[in-house]
Design an enzyme around this catalytic site. Structure first.
Site, PDB file in Angstrom:
ATOM      1  CG  ASP A 128      26.404  46.867  15.849  1.00 57.89           C
ATOM      2  OD1 ASP A 128      27.123  46.554  14.885  1.00 57.89           O
ATOM      3  OD2 ASP A 128      26.843  47.489  16.839  1.00 57.89           O
TER       4      ASP A 128
ATOM      5  CG  ASP B 218      29.298  44.928  18.227  1.00 57.48           C
ATOM      6  OD1 ASP B 218      29.546  44.591  17.050  1.00 57.48           O
ATOM      7  OD2 ASP B 218      28.980  46.074  18.561  1.00 57.48           O
ATOM      8  CD  GLU B 219      28.253  43.215  12.813  1.00 62.13           C
ATOM      9  OE1 GLU B 219      27.263  43.486  12.097  1.00 62.13           O
ATOM     10  OE2 GLU B 219      29.392  43.598  12.550  1.00 62.13           O
TER      11      GLU B 219
HETATM   12  P1  TTP Z   1      31.238  48.460  16.202  1.00 61.63           P
HETATM   13  O1  TTP Z   1      29.907  47.807  16.364  1.00 61.63           O
HETATM   14  O2  TTP Z   1      31.623  48.954  14.845  1.00 61.63           O
HETATM   15  O3  TTP Z   1      31.340  49.722  17.170  1.00 61.63           O
HETATM   16  P2  TTP Z   1      30.765  49.926  18.618  1.00 61.63           P
HETATM   17  O4  TTP Z   1      29.942  48.774  19.084  1.00 61.63           O
HETATM   18  O5  TTP Z   1      31.891  50.295  19.550  1.00 61.63           O
HETATM   19  O6  TTP Z   1      29.879  51.219  18.464  1.00 61.63           O
HETATM   20  P3  TTP Z   1      28.437  51.358  17.773  1.00 61.63           P
HETATM   21  O7  TTP Z   1      27.515  51.780  18.868  1.00 61.63           O
HETATM   22  O8  TTP Z   1      28.604  52.404  16.730  1.00 61.63           O
HETATM   23  O9  TTP Z   1      28.084  50.006  17.205  1.00 61.63           O
HETATM   24  O10 TTP Z   1      32.369  47.467  16.684  1.00 61.63           O
HETATM   25  C1  TTP Z   1      32.168  46.585  17.791  1.00 61.63           C
HETATM   26  C2  TTP Z   1      33.427  46.493  18.603  1.00 61.63           C
HETATM   27  O11 TTP Z   1      34.498  46.013  17.785  1.00 61.63           O
HETATM   28  C3  TTP Z   1      33.909  47.824  19.172  1.00 61.63           C
HETATM   29  O12 TTP Z   1      33.330  48.111  20.438  1.00 61.63           O
HETATM   30  C4  TTP Z   1      35.393  47.636  19.252  1.00 61.63           C
HETATM   31  C5  TTP Z   1      35.721  46.643  18.156  1.00 61.63           C
HETATM   32  N1  TTP Z   1      36.324  47.361  17.010  1.00 61.63           N
HETATM   33  C6  TTP Z   1      37.718  47.421  16.929  1.00 61.63           C
HETATM   34  O13 TTP Z   1      38.424  46.865  17.786  1.00 61.63           O
HETATM   35  N2  TTP Z   1      38.287  48.102  15.881  1.00 61.63           N
HETATM   36  C7  TTP Z   1      37.542  48.731  14.918  1.00 61.63           C
HETATM   37  O14 TTP Z   1      38.095  49.365  13.989  1.00 61.63           O
HETATM   38  C8  TTP Z   1      36.100  48.651  15.008  1.00 61.63           C
HETATM   39  C9  TTP Z   1      35.234  49.333  13.961  1.00 61.63           C
HETATM   40  C10 TTP Z   1      35.546  47.965  16.064  1.00 61.63           C
HETATM   41 MG    MG Z   2      28.477  47.970  17.858  1.00 61.09          MG
END
Ligand code: TTP
Ligand code: MG
Length: 371
Positions: free
Chosen positions: A25, A122-123
């Site tokens: 992720d 992103d995963e």
């Molecule tokens: P995430 O992997 O949940 O968050 P992140 O990558 O920003 O942070 P982390 O380091 O905790 O993993 O989500 C990936 C992307 O998806 C995030 O950058 C933006 C988008 N996203 C949204 O647009 N709305 C949301 O509610 C969430 C949870 C994520």
């Molecule tokens: Mg993330």
């Protein structure tokens, strides 16, 4: 030996061979892409969401780790984010840039040539079971490859199944590597709050909280009868197994999209039919372009309208022949609109195409319309 008592099978139950599943992720993904292309942002609290203007409607997509210290997180209204973090740098969502970065990091993963499940922007999961290299070596290669290709950092979890690997990747963010074995469930997983378990949302959390269950250990201590009584057979058994770190789900290496859609919340609620129609026309164009790009045709067009009192209605239209033609999708959406009573102001409009089937790319088949 009493022959009327059934004897347990003397052979041990067949166990599937141990798997090595990796979950990756990206860290603060949208914000990290923005920081990469604008190094001036480094060290500042960065908040991505909506049009990037926190005085207008919209929610936070993500915030970098500096901004999270102020309590800013995904899904928070931008106006609240501004109150919590008045010095934050607010930026609009630039999906194309994030999708480009996503393609690049997934390119690095594909280079490993092992089964991959693409779960989101992103995963992803990888099945490392057939690789000879150690977990640490594979994770190191991936981190280095992604850093070189995108300049971004990621967090990795490796475990015997998807459920544990996903929890693991979140345990040491950012730039984490967490390796969990079956024997670590009690020490690493059980102390965590129940929300960390995949499949437990706010409703189940509230229900379990009422029963005094806050941690995964407390969940694991409940009897299967209690869980099934409260949550039904299938979900009850799922909770039982998940709380013990058990998950046999395979990686889904190939999936078909079910629909393409666009939604928009107006900056101010609208009554003006022209503005609504214009938005629908733009959304029809965008979903038609999704269909074209991904090589699908759609049989159903659905319009979603949310009014200023949050009442939401949907109207669907089925087509005799599947289409990807912008004009036909627009006409179908307009015919749905005619079936909506526009007595109140409209807050949100959305167009979705579904009932998809694979079709030729590079053409806009006209399709026979029912209108
Ligand atoms: P995430 O992997 O949940 O968050 P992140 O990558 O920003 O942070 P982390 O380091 O905790 O993993 O989500 C990936 C992307 O998806 C995030 O950058 C933006 C988008 N996203 C949204 O647009 N709305 C949301 O509610 C969430 C949870 C994520
Ligand atoms: Mg993330």
């Amino acid at each position: 030996m009493n022959p009327s008592i059934p004897q347990e099978e003397s052979r041990p139950p067949a166990r599937s061979p141990a798997r090595r599943i990796l979950h990756i992720d990206m860290d603060a993904f949208f914000a990290a892409v923005e920081e990469k292309r604008n190094p001036d942002l480094k060290g500042k609290p960065v908040i991505i969401g909506g049009m990037g203007d926190p005085t207008r409607r919209g929610v936070v997509s993500t915030a970098n780790y500096e901004a999270r210290k102020f309590g800013v997180h995904s899904a928070l209204p931008l106006k609240t984010a501004l109150r919590l973090c008045p010095r934050g740098v607010f930026l609009p969502v630039d999906f194309e840039a994030y999708e480009a970065a996503s393609r690049m990091f997934k390119g690095v993963l594909l280079g490993l040539d092992v089964p991959m499940e693409d779960v989101g922007i992103d995963e992803a999961y990888l099945d490392l079971s057939l690789l000879e290299d150690s977990n640490e070596a594979v994770a190191g290669r991936i981190k280095m490859g992604i850093l070189e290709a995108t300049g971004l950092s990621c967090s990795i979890g490796i475990a015997p199944n998807k459920l544990l690997a996903k929890i693991a990747s979140d345990l040491e963010k950012p730039d984490g590597l967490t390796i969990i074995g079956d024997s670590d469930v009690e020490t690493r997983i059980w102390p965590l709050p129940i929300r960390k378990l995949y499949g437990i949302g706010p409703k189940t959390e509230a229900s379990l909280r009422e029963m005094g269950v806050l941690t995964i250990a407390q969940l694991a201590a409940l009897s299967v009868e209690t869980l099934v009584g409260r949550f039904g057979d299938s979900y009850g058994h799922y909770l039982r197994e998940a709380s013990r770190g058990m998950d046999e789900n395979p990686l889904v290496t190939h999936w078909e999209p079910k629909s393409f859609s666009r939604e928009m919340t107006f900056q101010a609620d609208v009554k003006d039919w022209q503005a609504i129609a214009r938005t629908i026309a733009e959304q029809a164009r965008d979903v038609a372009s999704d269909l074209e790009r991904r090589g699908y045709l759609a049989r159903t067009v659905t319009l979603k309208v949310r009014f200023d009192d949050f009442r939401t209605v949907t109207r669907s239209c089925s087509l005799v022949d599947p289409v990807r033609n912008e004009g036909l999708i627009r006409r179908a959406a307009f015919s749905c609109l005619q079936r909506v009573e526009l007595r109140r102001k409209v807050r949100l409009i959305g167009v979705r195409v579904s009932n998809l089937e694979k079709g030729r790319t590079g053409s806009t088949l006209p399709g026979r319309s029912v209108f």
